[in-house]
Design a protein around this motif. Structure first.
Motif, PDB file in Angstrom:
ATOM      1  N   LYS A 142       0.801  -1.227   0.000  1.00 39.42           N
ATOM      2  CA  LYS A 142       0.000   0.000   0.000  1.00 39.42           C
ATOM      3  C   LYS A 142       0.837   1.283   0.000  1.00 39.42           C
ATOM      4  N   ILE A 143       2.173   1.165   0.060  1.00 42.80           N
ATOM      5  CA  ILE A 143       3.038   2.338   0.177  1.00 42.80           C
ATOM      6  C   ILE A 143       4.195   2.237  -0.819  1.00 42.80           C
ATOM      7  N   ASN A 144       4.877   3.357  -0.991  1.00 43.24           N
ATOM      8  CA  ASN A 144       6.052   3.429  -1.868  1.00 43.24           C
ATOM      9  C   ASN A 144       7.176   4.149  -1.136  1.00 43.24           C
ATOM     10  N   GLN A 147      -1.181   3.103  10.100  1.00 44.80           N
ATOM     11  CA  GLN A 147      -1.581   3.065   8.691  1.00 44.80           C
ATOM     12  C   GLN A 147      -1.247   1.699   8.090  1.00 44.80           C
ATOM     13  N   ASN A 148      -2.119   1.193   7.215  1.00 48.98           N
ATOM     14  CA  ASN A 148      -1.876  -0.085   6.537  1.00 48.98           C
ATOM     15  C   ASN A 148      -0.714   0.061   5.559  1.00 48.98           C
ATOM     16  N   LEU A 149       0.260  -0.847   5.658  1.00 45.71           N
ATOM     17  CA  LEU A 149       1.427  -0.799   4.780  1.00 45.71           C
ATOM     18  C   LEU A 149       1.384  -1.892   3.718  1.00 45.71           C
ATOM     19  N   LEU A 150       1.052  -3.101   4.140  1.00 41.76           N
ATOM     20  CA  LEU A 150       0.947  -4.206   3.191  1.00 41.76           C
ATOM     21  C   LEU A 150       0.056  -5.298   3.759  1.00 41.76           C
ATOM     22  N   ILE A 151      -0.367  -6.195   2.861  1.00 42.21           N
ATOM     23  CA  ILE A 151      -1.192  -7.339   3.275  1.00 42.21           C
ATOM     24  C   ILE A 151      -0.398  -8.596   2.994  1.00 42.21           C
ATOM     25  N   LEU A 152      -0.259  -9.418   4.023  1.00 35.49           N
ATOM     26  CA  LEU A 152       0.503 -10.653   3.953  1.00 35.49           C
ATOM     27  C   LEU A 152      -0.456 -11.815   4.197  1.00 35.49           C
ATOM     28  N   GLU A 153      -0.504 -12.748   3.256  1.00 34.96           N
ATOM     29  CA  GLU A 153      -1.371 -13.923   3.417  1.00 34.96           C
ATOM     30  C   GLU A 153      -0.555 -15.057   4.018  1.00 34.96           C
ATOM     31  N   ALA A 154      -1.113 -15.669   5.082  1.00 32.12           N
ATOM     32  CA  ALA A 154      -0.469 -16.820   5.715  1.00 32.12           C
ATOM     33  C   ALA A 154      -1.567 -17.765   6.179  1.00 32.12           C
ATOM     34  N   MET A 155      -1.437 -19.022   5.865  1.00 29.53           N
ATOM     35  CA  MET A 155      -2.428 -20.046   6.237  1.00 29.53           C
ATOM     36  C   MET A 155      -3.845 -19.618   5.838  1.00 29.53           C
ATOM     37  N   LYS A 156      -3.985 -19.077   4.627  1.00 28.85           N
ATOM     38  CA  LYS A 156      -5.264 -18.654   4.056  1.00 28.85           C
ATOM     39  C   LYS A 156      -5.918 -17.504   4.826  1.00 28.85           C
ATOM     40  N   LYS A 183       0.760  -3.039   9.734  1.00 30.38           N
ATOM     41  CA  LYS A 183       0.517  -1.613   9.940  1.00 30.38           C
ATOM     42  C   LYS A 183       1.793  -0.907  10.370  1.00 30.38           C
ATOM     43  N   ALA A 184       1.813   0.385  10.144  1.00 31.76           N
ATOM     44  CA  ALA A 184       2.962   1.200  10.546  1.00 31.76           C
ATOM     45  C   ALA A 184       3.005   1.290  12.070  1.00 31.76           C
ATOM     46  N   PRO A 185       4.107   0.866  12.672  1.00 29.80           N
ATOM     47  CA  PRO A 185       4.231   0.944  14.123  1.00 29.80           C
ATOM     48  C   PRO A 185       4.592   2.338  14.610  1.00 29.80           C
ATOM     49  N   GLN A 186       4.908   3.218  13.656  1.00 25.49           N
ATOM     50  CA  GLN A 186       5.328   4.577  13.983  1.00 25.49           C
ATOM     51  C   GLN A 186       5.028   5.467  12.783  1.00 25.49           C
ATOM     52  N   SER A 187       4.998   6.745  13.012  1.00 24.49           N
ATOM     53  CA  SER A 187       4.896   7.696  11.903  1.00 24.49           C
ATOM     54  C   SER A 187       6.291   7.907  11.340  1.00 24.49           C
ATOM     55  N   GLY A 188       6.379   8.177  10.049  1.00 25.57           N
ATOM     56  CA  GLY A 188       7.677   8.417   9.445  1.00 25.57           C
ATOM     57  C   GLY A 188       7.638   8.356   7.939  1.00 25.57           C
ATOM     58  N   ILE A 189       8.812   8.378   7.341  1.00 33.90           N
ATOM     59  CA  ILE A 189       8.953   8.338   5.884  1.00 33.90           C
ATOM     60  C   ILE A 189       9.550   6.988   5.497  1.00 33.90           C
ATOM     61  N   ILE A 190       8.977   6.386   4.459  1.00 31.19           N
ATOM     62  CA  ILE A 190       9.445   5.081   3.987  1.00 31.19           C
ATOM     63  C   ILE A 190      10.753   5.272   3.220  1.00 31.19           C
ATOM     64  N   ALA A 191      11.809   4.625   3.706  1.00 34.13           N
ATOM     65  CA  ALA A 191      13.124   4.714   3.056  1.00 34.13           C
ATOM     66  C   ALA A 191      13.258   3.666   1.956  1.00 34.13           C
ATOM     67  N   HIS A 192      12.680   2.463   2.193  1.00 39.63           N
ATOM     68  CA  HIS A 192      12.828   1.396   1.199  1.00 39.63           C
ATOM     69  C   HIS A 192      11.745   0.346   1.422  1.00 39.63           C
ATOM     70  N   VAL A 193      11.182  -0.125   0.324  1.00 40.40           N
ATOM     71  CA  VAL A 193      10.223  -1.236   0.358  1.00 40.40           C
ATOM     72  C   VAL A 193      10.926  -2.420  -0.293  1.00 40.40           C
ATOM     73  N   HIS A 194      11.148  -3.482   0.468  1.00 39.53           N
ATOM     74  CA  HIS A 194      11.938  -4.616  -0.008  1.00 39.53           C
ATOM     75  C   HIS A 194      11.111  -5.716  -0.662  1.00 39.53           C
ATOM     76  N   VAL A 195       9.797  -5.566  -0.710  1.00 38.68           N
ATOM     77  CA  VAL A 195       8.938  -6.597  -1.298  1.00 38.68           C
ATOM     78  C   VAL A 195       7.950  -5.961  -2.264  1.00 38.68           C
ATOM     79  N   LYS A 196       7.390  -6.811  -3.114  1.00 38.89           N
ATOM     80  CA  LYS A 196       6.340  -6.358  -4.036  1.00 38.89           C
ATOM     81  C   LYS A 196       5.228  -7.411  -4.035  1.00 38.89           C
ATOM     82  N   GLN A 197       4.104  -7.052  -4.618  1.00 39.33           N
ATOM     83  CA  GLN A 197       2.982  -7.975  -4.691  1.00 39.33           C
ATOM     84  C   GLN A 197       3.421  -9.278  -5.357  1.00 39.33           C
TER      85      GLN A 197
END
Length: 165
Positions: free
Chosen positions: A111-113, A122-131, A137-151
């Motif tokens: 959900k972020i870049n 804030q919601n950052l990404l959705i991870l599916e595990a065991m269906k 969610k963001a544990p803190q406020s701040g600026i995203i430096a790097h997103v290491h995963v993609k859909q």
């Protein structure tokens, strides 16, 4: 208060330790319901008056007043032990501005870049595990430096997902 004995693994009582379901089977019985939240109970050939002060069925926690003394209890099922062992009950860890995968799974959406400002919660990404879909969610406020995963990425427990500036 009802706990399915077939699903119960153990009950932890603050200050008294853990009682396995097998220990309670046959040693514990409700003799009489005295009021909406008061019971006369037999445990190991002794009678007790038990009042339910608080209960949270979803969390499996309850506070009981037994013969005038209060006890906090945690009812654990075999499923709750499995969830704990696999790490599904843990929130995403933040260590020096990093979020790692709390469990193995598949990234359903991001959900972020890089460069986005996010607010705590804030919601950052959705991870599916065991269906099940798990919202990271963001544990803190701040600026995203790097997103290491993609859909579509498969991730392992502890894998770095997101870094904050």
């Amino acid at each position: 208060m009802y706990i399915d004995p077939y699903k119960l693994a153990d009950i932890e009582v603050d200050g008294y330790g853990k009682f396995a379901a097998e220990q309670l089977n046959g040693a514990f019985s409700v003799l009489q319901k005295m009021d909406d939240d008061v019971y006369l109970v037999r445990f190991q050939d002794c009678q007790y008056t038990v009042r339910i002060l608080q209960e949270d069925h979803q969390a499996g926690t309850f506070v009981l007043r037994i013969n005038g003394s209060d006890f906090t209890c945690q009812a654990n099922t075999r499923l709750s032990h499995l969830i704990k062992d696999l790490g599904f009950n843990k929130k995403a860890k933040v260590t020096t501005g990093q979020i790692v995968a709390p469990m193995p799974g598949l990234v359903l959406s991001v959900k972020i870049n890089k460069g986005d400002h996010v607010d705590e919660g804030q919601n950052l990404l959705i991870l599916e595990a065991m269906k099940m879909e798990n919202i990271i969610k963001a544990p803190q406020s701040g600026i995203i430096a790097h997103v290491h995963v993609k859909q579509g990425d498969k991730v392992e427990k502890g894998q770095l997902l997101i870094e904050f500036e």
